[in-house]
Design an enzyme around this catalytic site. Structure first.
Site, mmCIF file in Angstrom:
data_model
loop_
_atom_site.group_PDB
_atom_site.id
_atom_site.type_symbol
_atom_site.label_atom_id
_atom_site.label_comp_id
_atom_site.label_asym_id
_atom_site.label_seq_id
_atom_site.Cartn_x
_atom_site.Cartn_y
_atom_site.Cartn_z
ATOM 1 N N SER A 176 -5.553 -1.560 -4.240
ATOM 2 C CA SER A 176 -5.587 -0.168 -3.823
ATOM 3 C C SER A 176 -6.184 0.731 -4.913
ATOM 4 O O SER A 176 -7.303 0.505 -5.365
ATOM 5 C CB SER A 176 -4.175 0.263 -3.433
ATOM 6 O OG SER A 176 -4.176 1.533 -2.878
ATOM 7 N N ASP B 111 -7.118 -3.399 7.232
ATOM 8 C CA ASP B 111 -6.807 -2.160 6.508
ATOM 9 C C ASP B 111 -7.815 -1.084 6.860
ATOM 10 O O ASP B 111 -9.025 -1.288 6.750
ATOM 11 C CB ASP B 111 -6.850 -2.423 4.994
ATOM 12 C CG ASP B 111 -6.610 -1.160 4.184
ATOM 13 O OD1 ASP B 111 -5.936 -0.242 4.690
ATOM 14 O OD2 ASP B 111 -7.093 -1.097 3.040
ATOM 15 N N HIS C 118 -3.531 -3.428 4.065
ATOM 16 C CA HIS C 118 -4.005 -2.831 2.811
ATOM 17 C C HIS C 118 -3.656 -3.665 1.576
ATOM 18 O O HIS C 118 -4.463 -3.792 0.664
ATOM 19 C CB HIS C 118 -3.415 -1.429 2.699
ATOM 20 C CG HIS C 118 -3.922 -0.651 1.536
ATOM 21 N ND1 HIS C 118 -5.271 -0.424 1.328
ATOM 22 C CD2 HIS C 118 -3.277 -0.044 0.514
ATOM 23 C CE1 HIS C 118 -5.406 0.288 0.221
ATOM 24 N NE2 HIS C 118 -4.223 0.530 -0.294
#
Ligand code: NAG
Ligand code: NAG
Ligand code: NAG
Ligand code: NAG
Ligand code: NAG
Length: 495
Positions: A209, A419, A472
């Site tokens: 991320s 994601d 994600h």
């Protein structure tokens, strides 16, 4: 790691994930991190044999501790290696051959999310038992797909004010991308100096991320230090990143083709957006009425979509959809101040994790076991988004570009293909923009005879992989596949 927002807007996508304060300045890949002479001082370090919530002795080696790093803005800074910031870390030794296995520094994104996310929800040796939480002390269970089966992993709480990390002098130092990179760099060097027995292990830096903004800059600085022989002991081999935030504009624009590809938009709307917005879905001209209308329709199509995993459910318990017409700040505020449910609610993945990990980490017995210093952190919170944060690196593509021209470094960029926050198509787009030649073109990779994703390898040492069906944070959604991918890559085997 992400929070879930109930409002779909191009800017909100990113607000949800990353920023509270925007900055105009952009750094270039020529920026370096300056640090003075680095001492190897340790504030403290302890071996942890038992953890509340886990029955019996831990079946792996866990060390926790603090590393002091300096901060140029701190009131106590006096240029003699003042270490105002204390960064907390968890260190888990490899369960195979710690003396030879790779050493990985793993950063949880946010920014400002505790590394407990990586440790208990993604790649660490224990998982927190969310479903079994009954209001007592949360339970911890063994994670059979832990990356620590083949690697030594350090999970730092960074930057300052994240998790158990704190500043000795001030509760309000400014935090941002560059300063965060600087303290992470300093942390890595000092950690290695303090653990000479790990200095010769192959060294990797990784995260997912928001770490996509920080890690490339840190890696470039480490490479500079190797080349200038400042720290010739560094055995840096490469880096790995999952669904990495890399170039916000690229990622935002990629959401439209991605949404179409995932069956979330009609062909007609997709074609119309291409025509009317000309591919610029972020910085479009407000006078462009046709694009504005299309964007409205687009938002309606995505209202009920879970952005961290487009095929998981979105709403749960008291986290009801908020009124679309509310202002941005109201929406953001809503998430911060939502009263916490007392018990996990089915379908609320992220909220439940926040809740249960909060109970665990704020328990006195837990803090004592972890050797957390008393009264340094008032309340542990999984992601402290109320800490002001300055975004001063808008794109890390230049750093990737730079690293990929240096000889001898490897990288793994992977992408959970469900994601929406950092869609795989934008990751593929910036990788293409590096202009590196393909050695092995897009092909499926397998686990137990099933397609687990697709992979491409490049001449610079870069491996790209998708993890099919993952959201994600891929290891959280597809632990077996993600472990297999990591284990093969770290062992220099093809996926
Ligand atoms: C970065 O450094 C190179 C070589 O020193 C120089 O040619 C280039 O102009 C610099 N780029 C920026 C953005 O400062
Ligand atoms: C993990 O592996 C152990 C030993 O093979 C096994 O007994 C246990 O059931 C596994 N746990 C899970 C959650 O699969
Ligand atoms: C906007 O859409 C209308 C109706 O389809 C069309 O007539 C007009 O030319 C479009 N405007 C622009 C700037 O493309
Ligand atoms: C989060 O950070 C803010 C600002 O530094 C601080 O006041 C607060 O105590 C921290 N913790 C929580 C739980 O908000
Ligand atoms: C990659 O190649 C394209 C087309 O050849 C060129 O326009 C672009 O500047 C190149 N990018 C880099 C980063 O070298």
């Amino acid at each position: 790691m992400v929070r879930y927002l109930n409002h779909v807007d191009f800017n909100v996508f990113y607000l949800s994930l990353l920023l509270l304060i925007q900055s105009k300045s952009v750094t270039s890949s020529n920026d370096t991190i300056s640090t003075g002479l680095l001492s190897s001082s340790f504030s403290s370090r302890s071996t942890v044999k038992y953890l509340p919530g886990f029955s019996g002795p831990l079946p792996f080696y866990l060390e926790t501790g603090y590393i002091g790093v300096s901060d140029e803005d701190s009131p106590t800074n006096n240029n003699d290696g003042a270490e105002d910031i204390e960064l907390f870390y968890y260190f888990v030794k490899s369960e195979r051959k710690p003396e030879e296995d790779p050493l990985l520094f793993w950063f949880t994104g946010g920014p400002r999310c505790s590394s407990l996310s990586g440790l208990f929800f993604e790649i660490g040796p224990l998982n927190m038992d969310i479903d079994g939480f009954d209001g007592g002390l949360p339970k911890l269970v063994v994670n059979n797909d832990s990356w620590t089966k083949v690697a030594n992993i350090i999970f730092p709480d960074a930057p300052v004010y994240t998790g158990f990390s704190y500043s000795k002098s001030s509760p309000n130092l400014y935090v941002g991308d560059k300063k965060s990179s600087q303290s992470i760099y300093e942390f890595i060097i000092k950690w290695l100096i303090g653990h000479p027995e790990f200095k010769s292990n192959p060294l990797y830096i990784g995260g997912d991320s928001y770490s996509g903004i920080i890690v490339p800059m840190v890696v470039q600085c480490l490479i500079n230090d190797i080349e200038t022989r400042k720290y010739p002991f560094l055995q840096l081999k490469g880096y790995l990143l999952g669904n990495p935030v890399t170039d916000k504009q690229l990622e935002t624009n990629a959401k439209v083709p991605y949404a179409y590809g995932m069956g979330l938009l009609s062909y007609e709307l997709y074609e119309s957006m291409k025509e009317n917005c000309k591919g610029k879905y972020l910085n479009f001209n407000l006078d462009n009425v046709n694009c504005t209308k299309d964007r409205q329709k687009f938002q309606e199509c995505l209202e009920n979509i879970n952005l961290a995993h487009v095929s998981e459910e979105k709403y749960c318990g008291q986290f009801r959809p908020v009124d679309n017409r509310r202002s941005l700040s109201a929406v953001v505020g809503e998430v911060f101040t939502s009263p916490e449910p007392e018990l996990p609610t089915p379908g609320c993945r992220s909220e439940n994790q926040n809740l249960v990990s909060g109970y665990w980490a704020n328990d006195d017995r837990v803090q004592e076991a972890l050797h957390v210093k008393k009264e340094t952190v008032k309340k542990w919170i999984r992601c402290n988004f109320t800490v002001p944060y300055k975004v001063d690196i808008l794109s890390s593509v230049e750093y990737h570009q730079n690293i990929n021209t240096r000889f001898g470094y490897r990288s793994l960029i992977y992408s959970g293909d469900h994601d929406f926050l950092v869609p795989h198509v934008s990751t593929e787009a910036w990788i293409r923009s590096l202009n590196i030649s393909i050695i092995e073109d897009w092909r499926p990779w397998l686990l137990d005879d099933q397609f687990a994703g697709y992979t491409t390898t490049y001449s610079s040492g870069l491996t790209y992989a998708t993890v099919k069906g993952a959201g994600h944070t891929a290891p959280e959604y597809r632990p077996k596949e993600s472990y297999a991918m990591f284990e093969r890559w770290i062992s220099h085997a093809p996926l």
